[in-house]
Write a protein that holds these residues in place. Structure first.
Motif, PDB file in Angstrom:
ATOM      1  N   LEU A  10      43.017  38.414  59.122  1.00 25.46           N
ATOM      2  CA  LEU A  10      42.024  38.436  58.052  1.00 25.46           C
ATOM      3  C   LEU A  10      40.675  37.889  58.505  1.00 25.46           C
ATOM      4  O   LEU A  10      39.619  38.420  58.144  1.00 25.46           O
ATOM      5  CB  LEU A  10      42.534  37.628  56.852  1.00 25.46           C
ATOM      6  CG  LEU A  10      41.653  37.614  55.599  1.00 25.46           C
ATOM      7  CD1 LEU A  10      41.431  39.030  55.076  1.00 25.46           C
ATOM      8  CD2 LEU A  10      42.277  36.731  54.523  1.00 25.46           C
ATOM      9  N   HIS A  11      40.697  36.841  59.330  1.00 26.91           N
ATOM     10  CA  HIS A  11      39.452  36.152  59.678  1.00 26.91           C
ATOM     11  C   HIS A  11      39.164  36.079  61.173  1.00 26.91           C
ATOM     12  O   HIS A  11      38.116  35.544  61.564  1.00 26.91           O
ATOM     13  CB  HIS A  11      39.479  34.721  59.116  1.00 26.91           C
ATOM     14  CG  HIS A  11      39.492  34.655  57.625  1.00 26.91           C
ATOM     15  ND1 HIS A  11      38.472  35.152  56.848  1.00 26.91           N
ATOM     16  CD2 HIS A  11      40.418  34.145  56.756  1.00 26.91           C
ATOM     17  CE1 HIS A  11      38.753  34.952  55.563  1.00 26.91           C
ATOM     18  NE2 HIS A  11      39.924  34.355  55.481  1.00 26.91           N
ATOM     19  N   GLY A  12      40.037  36.564  62.026  1.00 25.30           N
ATOM     20  CA  GLY A  12      39.823  36.456  63.459  1.00 25.30           C
ATOM     21  C   GLY A  12      40.417  35.176  64.022  1.00 25.30           C
ATOM     22  O   GLY A  12      41.156  34.449  63.361  1.00 25.30           O
ATOM     23  N   GLY A  56      37.952  22.955  49.863  1.00 21.87           N
ATOM     24  CA  GLY A  56      38.316  24.323  49.530  1.00 21.87           C
ATOM     25  C   GLY A  56      38.058  25.312  50.653  1.00 21.87           C
ATOM     26  O   GLY A  56      37.931  26.517  50.410  1.00 21.87           O
ATOM     27  N   LEU A  57      37.993  24.821  51.901  1.00 25.53           N
ATOM     28  CA  LEU A  57      37.643  25.666  53.041  1.00 25.53           C
ATOM     29  C   LEU A  57      38.763  25.675  54.085  1.00 25.53           C
ATOM     30  O   LEU A  57      39.705  24.900  54.021  1.00 25.53           O
ATOM     31  CB  LEU A  57      36.339  25.173  53.677  1.00 25.53           C
ATOM     32  CG  LEU A  57      35.102  25.157  52.781  1.00 25.53           C
ATOM     33  CD1 LEU A  57      33.924  24.522  53.492  1.00 25.53           C
ATOM     34  CD2 LEU A  57      34.753  26.571  52.317  1.00 25.53           C
ATOM     35  N   ALA A  58      38.608  26.548  55.053  1.00 29.38           N
ATOM     36  CA  ALA A  58      39.573  26.656  56.143  1.00 29.38           C
ATOM     37  C   ALA A  58      38.892  27.326  57.326  1.00 29.38           C
ATOM     38  O   ALA A  58      37.828  27.942  57.187  1.00 29.38           O
ATOM     39  CB  ALA A  58      40.796  27.471  55.706  1.00 29.38           C
ATOM     40  N   ILE A  59      39.479  27.183  58.489  1.00 26.60           N
ATOM     41  CA  ILE A  59      39.136  28.016  59.635  1.00 26.60           C
ATOM     42  C   ILE A  59      40.452  28.587  60.156  1.00 26.60           C
ATOM     43  O   ILE A  59      41.506  27.963  60.017  1.00 26.60           O
ATOM     44  CB  ILE A  59      38.401  27.235  60.751  1.00 26.60           C
ATOM     45  CG1 ILE A  59      39.233  26.065  61.256  1.00 26.60           C
ATOM     46  CG2 ILE A  59      37.039  26.779  60.292  1.00 26.60           C
ATOM     47  CD1 ILE A  59      38.614  25.360  62.437  1.00 26.60           C
ATOM     48  N   PRO A  60      40.424  29.789  60.717  1.00 24.24           N
ATOM     49  CA  PRO A  60      41.670  30.363  61.211  1.00 24.24           C
ATOM     50  C   PRO A  60      42.213  29.540  62.371  1.00 24.24           C
ATOM     51  O   PRO A  60      41.513  29.301  63.361  1.00 24.24           O
ATOM     52  CB  PRO A  60      41.259  31.765  61.667  1.00 24.24           C
ATOM     53  CG  PRO A  60      39.783  31.710  61.854  1.00 24.24           C
ATOM     54  CD  PRO A  60      39.278  30.689  60.899  1.00 24.24           C
ATOM     55  N   MET A  61      43.441  29.084  62.246  1.00 28.36           N
ATOM     56  CA  MET A  61      44.066  28.277  63.294  1.00 28.36           C
ATOM     57  C   MET A  61      45.567  28.266  63.095  1.00 28.36           C
ATOM     58  O   MET A  61      46.084  28.791  62.104  1.00 28.36           O
ATOM     59  CB  MET A  61      43.523  26.841  63.283  1.00 28.36           C
ATOM     60  CG  MET A  61      43.842  26.071  62.015  1.00 28.36           C
ATOM     61  SD  MET A  61      43.422  24.302  62.097  1.00 28.36           S
ATOM     62  CE  MET A  61      41.654  24.318  62.086  1.00 28.36           C
ATOM     63  N   GLY A  62      46.270  27.647  64.025  1.00 21.02           N
ATOM     64  CA  GLY A  62      47.713  27.531  63.933  1.00 21.02           C
ATOM     65  C   GLY A  62      48.129  26.465  62.933  1.00 21.02           C
ATOM     66  O   GLY A  62      47.291  25.854  62.266  1.00 21.02           O
ATOM     67  N   THR A  63      49.430  26.223  62.861  1.00 22.82           N
ATOM     68  CA  THR A  63      49.953  25.329  61.828  1.00 22.82           C
ATOM     69  C   THR A  63      50.735  24.149  62.381  1.00 22.82           C
ATOM     70  O   THR A  63      51.270  23.360  61.609  1.00 22.82           O
ATOM     71  CB  THR A  63      50.876  26.106  60.865  1.00 22.82           C
ATOM     72  OG1 THR A  63      51.926  26.725  61.618  1.00 22.82           O
ATOM     73  CG2 THR A  63      50.089  27.157  60.103  1.00 22.82           C
ATOM     74  N   CYS A  64      50.833  24.004  63.702  1.00 28.99           N
ATOM     75  CA  CYS A  64      51.520  22.834  64.266  1.00 28.99           C
ATOM     76  C   CYS A  64      50.582  21.645  64.131  1.00 28.99           C
ATOM     77  O   CYS A  64      49.573  21.542  64.838  1.00 28.99           O
ATOM     78  CB  CYS A  64      51.894  23.082  65.727  1.00 28.99           C
ATOM     79  SG  CYS A  64      52.884  21.750  66.440  1.00 28.99           S
ATOM     80  N   SER A  65      50.885  20.747  63.229  1.00 34.91           N
ATOM     81  CA  SER A  65      49.912  19.735  62.797  1.00 34.91           C
ATOM     82  C   SER A  65      49.541  18.741  63.880  1.00 34.91           C
ATOM     83  O   SER A  65      48.464  18.145  63.831  1.00 34.91           O
ATOM     84  CB  SER A  65      50.459  18.977  61.578  1.00 34.91           C
ATOM     85  OG  SER A  65      51.648  18.269  61.905  1.00 34.91           O
ATOM     86  N   THR A  66      50.394  18.518  64.881  1.00 34.19           N
ATOM     87  CA  THR A  66      50.097  17.508  65.894  1.00 34.19           C
ATOM     88  C   THR A  66      49.328  18.073  67.085  1.00 34.19           C
ATOM     89  O   THR A  66      48.926  17.324  67.973  1.00 34.19           O
ATOM     90  CB  THR A  66      51.391  16.848  66.394  1.00 34.19           C
ATOM     91  OG1 THR A  66      52.257  17.853  66.942  1.00 34.19           O
ATOM     92  CG2 THR A  66      52.107  16.143  65.261  1.00 34.19           C
ATOM     93  N   VAL A  67      49.116  19.380  67.123  1.00 33.92           N
ATOM     94  CA  VAL A  67      48.341  19.986  68.205  1.00 33.92           C
ATOM     95  C   VAL A  67      46.876  19.570  68.092  1.00 33.92           C
ATOM     96  O   VAL A  67      46.324  19.486  66.997  1.00 33.92           O
ATOM     97  CB  VAL A  67      48.472  21.525  68.156  1.00 33.92           C
ATOM     98  CG1 VAL A  67      47.416  22.198  69.021  1.00 33.92           C
ATOM     99  CG2 VAL A  67      49.858  21.952  68.607  1.00 33.92           C
ATOM    100  N   GLY A  68      46.237  19.307  69.219  1.00 33.97           N
ATOM    101  CA  GLY A  68      44.841  18.905  69.211  1.00 33.97           C
ATOM    102  C   GLY A  68      43.913  20.083  68.960  1.00 33.97           C
ATOM    103  O   GLY A  68      44.133  21.189  69.459  1.00 33.97           O
ATOM    104  N   LEU A  69      42.868  19.836  68.190  1.00 28.42           N
ATOM    105  CA  LEU A  69      41.901  20.890  67.869  1.00 28.42           C
ATOM    106  C   LEU A  69      41.235  21.432  69.132  1.00 28.42           C
ATOM    107  O   LEU A  69      41.055  22.643  69.278  1.00 28.42           O
ATOM    108  CB  LEU A  69      40.844  20.333  66.911  1.00 28.42           C
ATOM    109  CG  LEU A  69      39.711  21.287  66.512  1.00 28.42           C
ATOM    110  CD1 LEU A  69      40.249  22.419  65.648  1.00 28.42           C
ATOM    111  CD2 LEU A  69      38.606  20.525  65.776  1.00 28.42           C
ATOM    112  N   ALA A  70      40.877  20.555  70.057  1.00 32.18           N
ATOM    113  CA  ALA A  70      40.119  20.981  71.235  1.00 32.18           C
ATOM    114  C   ALA A  70      40.901  21.988  72.072  1.00 32.18           C
ATOM    115  O   ALA A  70      40.362  23.024  72.481  1.00 32.18           O
ATOM    116  CB  ALA A  70      39.745  19.765  72.084  1.00 32.18           C
ATOM    117  N   GLY A  71      42.166  21.689  72.345  1.00 37.06           N
ATOM    118  CA  GLY A  71      42.960  22.604  73.156  1.00 37.06           C
ATOM    119  C   GLY A  71      43.149  23.946  72.503  1.00 37.06           C
ATOM    120  O   GLY A  71      43.070  24.995  73.161  1.00 37.06           O
ATOM    121  N   LEU A  72      43.388  23.942  71.195  1.00 38.53           N
ATOM    122  CA  LEU A  72      43.579  25.199  70.482  1.00 38.53           C
ATOM    123  C   LEU A  72      42.321  26.057  70.534  1.00 38.53           C
ATOM    124  O   LEU A  72      42.375  27.247  70.827  1.00 38.53           O
ATOM    125  CB  LEU A  72      43.958  24.931  69.025  1.00 38.53           C
ATOM    126  CG  LEU A  72      44.148  26.213  68.206  1.00 38.53           C
ATOM    127  CD1 LEU A  72      45.604  26.652  68.224  1.00 38.53           C
ATOM    128  CD2 LEU A  72      43.648  26.063  66.781  1.00 38.53           C
TER     129      LEU A  72
END
Length: 541
Positions: free
Chosen positions: A214-216, A186-202
């Motif tokens: 809303l969240h920065g 039930g949680l989230a962090i603000p991020m983009g929506t392109c599912s194949t993008v790597g978390l580290a680079g973003l």
């Protein structure tokens, strides 16, 4: 520069930040003289290659690495990525325009932190550079030569504590995987929506996406990063230890970060209970002399009423579509935690000032379903399986390896009339351009709000400096098939960006490559540039 760092390490000298003021040629010459080396004494490429193979395939007992730390999956490429559409190795970038320029000496597919450390120590021992890789969506090349590429795609550990909302996510996760694991709690962090993008680079680039107002940014919820430095040292950077490295990780860019990030710790937020979306498009026309008054009016409505909407749950993008048969400008409304009935009242300025659009649609869903839809995942794909998938073929946008693109992103403040006219006039000039193959130009032009909660953070608090109350980020992407350069497409991108820089400034969303954009200076990278340089030098030891 790489040789200079190797010389310093060999001599036991810790470089100071002030050394960046000396010419590299002077410092490099001094390093050579101190070491007593001549060009003829330097190991040749074949010798380095054999030493690298030996180092990566056995424990470094004198450095404390064991058999478990020896990478189990290593490639020693003999050529770069293909230009001809053949299936590329799984370290090649999605962008064929630059993928072929990468020539790593070795590619280590790390499965754990120990293997990352081992690769870094081999690089340090042999005086090689080291680069990290996660999702392969970089717009620029890196690890071009004399470099070990450490791909962390198999490092997908995740611990999400629902009660504290603390999430520890390893660097090999994609945005699709991270979003799914967070949403399960039930949680989230603000991020983009392109599912194949790597978390580290973003994250290292800042982390833009629909929840920003809303969240920065993603980095505004980042509280710690674990990383292996270039010399193989494992560090944990947080508010009390290596806080300067944590500062750099918050938007300094992937190519600026002096090591390999292995995991990120976030203070997550509650996922919205519902996401309501409304898309609307209005046709535009331009005169033969290039006057596009209707397009100018549409942009003014967006900027005046939606760019800085007082309700931060409203996030409204604008995209200019000059190349479609029915050239138009579209608004994409994303309302977090608002129902359609609640959101409808916010549309009045658009309807009253622009009239009803020629096409529009509503959509309401859960947060994770909205992320999946924006990722391009639809029938007949299983959405959850597609979000969690690690290797291609993917059922999502941006998942192919046969497309070339040139991408630039300017961060702009509220535009004055001259700036708006320059934007739409130059955008619609694309209709007159043909690619090198004679086909119409393929152009994506989108502007997104980067304000609201983003502006609540002081511009010096993170390496990401663009924190104005009226900020927007403009993405300009020209695309073409295949790896062969398209001079016309690239030229249009350069001319368009140049025209906008003349009226809106040179500030850029660094997206991992601030240093490579016309020099690493304050005009491009903001007030954080000098400190980012100093911190990189300090931790590159």
């Amino acid at each position: 520069q790489l040789f200079l760092l190797a010389a310093w390490r060999h001599l036991g000298i810790r470089p100071s930040a002030q050394m960046r003021h000396f010419p590299v040629s002077t410092l490099a010459t001094a390093g050579i003289l101190l070491l007593g080396l001549s060009v003829g004494q330097l190991a040749d490429a074949e010798d380095i290659s054999s030493q690298l193979r030996e180092c990566l395939q056995q424990p470094l007992l004198e450095l404390g690495t064991t058999a478990e730390d020896v990478p189990s999956e290593v490639e020693f490429p003999t050529s770069g990525c293909p230009k001809d559409g053949h299936t590329p190795p799984k370290w090649c970038l999605h962008n064929m325009r630059v993928a072929w320029l990468m020539q790593p000496s070795a590619v280590v597919f790390a499965h754990n932190v120990g293997q990352v450390t081992h690769a870094a120590r081999c690089a340090s021992r042999l005086g090689l550079a080291i680069s990290g890789q996660s999702g392969r969506h970089s717009y620029v090349q890196y690890c071009r030569s004399n470099c070990i590429l450490v791909n962390v795609m198999w490092m997908k550990g995740h611990i999400v504590d629902r009660s504290t909302r603390i999430a520890v996510l390893e660097a090999g996760l994609t945005l699709g995987q991270a979003s799914t694991h967070l949403d399960d709690q039930g949680l989230a962090i603000p991020m983009g929506t392109c599912s194949t993008v790597g978390l580290a680079g973003l994250v290292l680039g800042g982390g833009e996406g629909p929840p920003n107002r809303l969240h920065g940014l993603s980095i505004d919820k980042l509280i710690a990063v674990d990383a292996v430095l270039h010399n193989g040292t494992l560090v944990r950077a947080n508010a009390t230890h290596h806080s300067d490295l944590l500062w750099l990780a918050k938007g300094g860019g992937g190519n600026t970060f002096p090591g390999i990030a292995t995991s990120f710790t976030f203070q997550a937020v509650e996922a919205p209970t519902v996401v309501t979306e409304y898309s609307a498009a209005w046709r535009t026309t331009c005169t033969q002399t290039g006057v596009c008054q209707k397009a100018v009016n549409i942009f003014k409505v967006w900027q005046e009423h939606f760019l800085m909407h007082p309700d931060r749950r409203a996030y409204v993008q604008i995209s200019i579509q000059p190349m479609t048969p029915d050239s138009h400008i579209a608004f994409s409304f994303i309302f977090l935690a608002l129902t359609q009935q609640e959101a409808t009242k916010y549309l009045s300025p658009a309807w009253e000032l622009l009239g009803h659009p020629f096409k529009s649609s509503w959509h309401s869903s859960s947060y994770i379903e909205a992320v999946q839809r924006h990722a391009g995942i639809g029938k007949p794909c299983n959405a959850r399986e597609s979000m969690l998938k690690s290797e291609p073929p993917f059922c999502a946008w941006g998942s192919g390896f046969s497309t070339s693109l040139k991408h630039r992103a300017l961060v702009m403040r509220r535009l004055h009339d001259t700036g708006i006219e320059a934007l739409v006039t130059n955008a619609f000039k694309a209709r007159q351009i043909r690619s090198s193959k004679g086909t119409p130009l393929s152009l994506q032009l989108q502007l997104s709000p980067t304000n609201g909660a983003v502006a609540d953070v002081h511009s010096a608090a993170t390496a990401f400096p663009w924190r104005g109350e009226d900020e927007m980020t403009m993405q300009v992407i020209t695309l073409w098939d295949g790896g062969v350069a398209d001079s016309e497409s690239e030229h249009f991108s350069s001319v368009f960006i140049g025209a906008m820089q003349a009226v809106a400034g040179t500030r850029s969303y660094r997206s991992g490559h601030c240093m490579q954009m016309h020099g690493f200076h304050q005009g491009i990278c903001g007030i954080s540039a000098p400190l980012a340089t100093d911190t990189q030098i300090l931790y590159s030891w």
